[in-house]
Write an enzyme that holds these catalytic residues in place. Structure first.
Site: not given
Ligand SMILES: [Mg+2]
Length: 263
Positions: A25, A27, A214
């Site tokens: 991923d 960000d 995240d």
């Molecule tokens: Mg993310």
């Protein structure tokens, strides 16, 4: 959920001799979270690690993001890797190209929601409406705490009918709410799709997927890869369905450095 660096020997042992399919991923995983999405930066050394990994012949790197494809490609600026933008509605990479088509009725709904959000939230500071073509994102990281209930209720009102009718789904991320098509296509499906392509290209070789993310949308991929590879949540260990966790973007970079040394 275990701390990855406590168990990394086991992970490396498992990876030995296999083709490593790395899914990252952006960000909050590669780039630290900042106030507005355009300010996010992937540190130079993290980019160099991704480049080194992608050049190995027993490893591939895919960056899986909710950003639009053009945006995520620009943000990373790395050639020769796989990119998936707009929650998988666009995928591009070496010998890979894929765009999901959208129904005209969906586009019309998206336009309607966008105009309501624009009208009703125009006076609210710190709100950013991002039209990504396939999805519509409402960012509110810079909005004051007092305005959050109002922003939330406007968003719910604008979308409730269409979610009830199963025309759209709403994805909640970190300080962002998103409208996306309700067709079950998420990060989990994307990862399995990319792995299927890799499997047919690699023939006999065993693939070991490693997914690092995240956010809530990454949970979909954690679920899809359960028991098939290594899943790593970035942040404080809590309710994530991943096998392992790392504490932040620096630790992700440290892990990438460790696996870039694997034979
Ligand atoms: Mg993310």
């Amino acid at each position: 959920m275990r701390y990855l660096f406590k168990d990394s020997n086991k992970v490396f042992k498992e990876a030995k001799g296999k083709y490593l399919s790395l899914f990252l991923d952006c960000d909050g995983t590669l780039a630290p979270i900042v106030d507005t999405p355009d300010k996010a930066v992937i540190p130079r050394r993290t980019k160099d690690l991704i480049i080194a990994l992608s050049r190995k012949n027993n490893c591939s790197v895919a960056v899986i993001s909710g950003r639009s494809l053009a945006d995520i490609k620009k943000k990373c600026g790395i050639r020769g890797i796989i990119y998936s933008g707009n929650h998988g509605f666009q995928i591009s990479g070496p010998k890979l190209r894929f765009t999901r088509s959208l129904a005209a009725s969906y586009k019309k709904i998206l336009r309607g929601i966008k105009s309501i959000l624009k009208q009703r939230l125009s006076g609210i500071k710190g709100v950013l409406i991002e039209d990504k073509g396939v999805c519509l994102a409402l960012h509110f990281r810079l909005a004051s705490r007092d305005s959050l209930p109002f922003i939330n209720s406007v968003f719910r009102q604008a979308t409730a009918f269409f979610t009830a009718e199963n025309k759209i789904i709403v994805k909640a991320g970190k300080k962002v709410m998103e409208v996306a098509p309700a067709d079950g296509w998420g990060k989990g499906k994307i990862v399995l799709w990319i792995m299927a392509k890799q499997r047919s290209a690699l023939k006999e070789k065993k693939i070991m997927p490693v997914y690092i993310g995240d956010d809530l949308t990454d949970e979909d991929a954690f679920k899809a890869l359960k028991g098939r590879g290594v899943t790593i949540f970035v942040g404080k260990p809590g309710s994530s369905g991943a096998d392992y966790y790392l504490r932040g973007t620096r630790e992700v970079a440290r892990f990438l450095r460790l696996i870039s040394g694997l034979k």
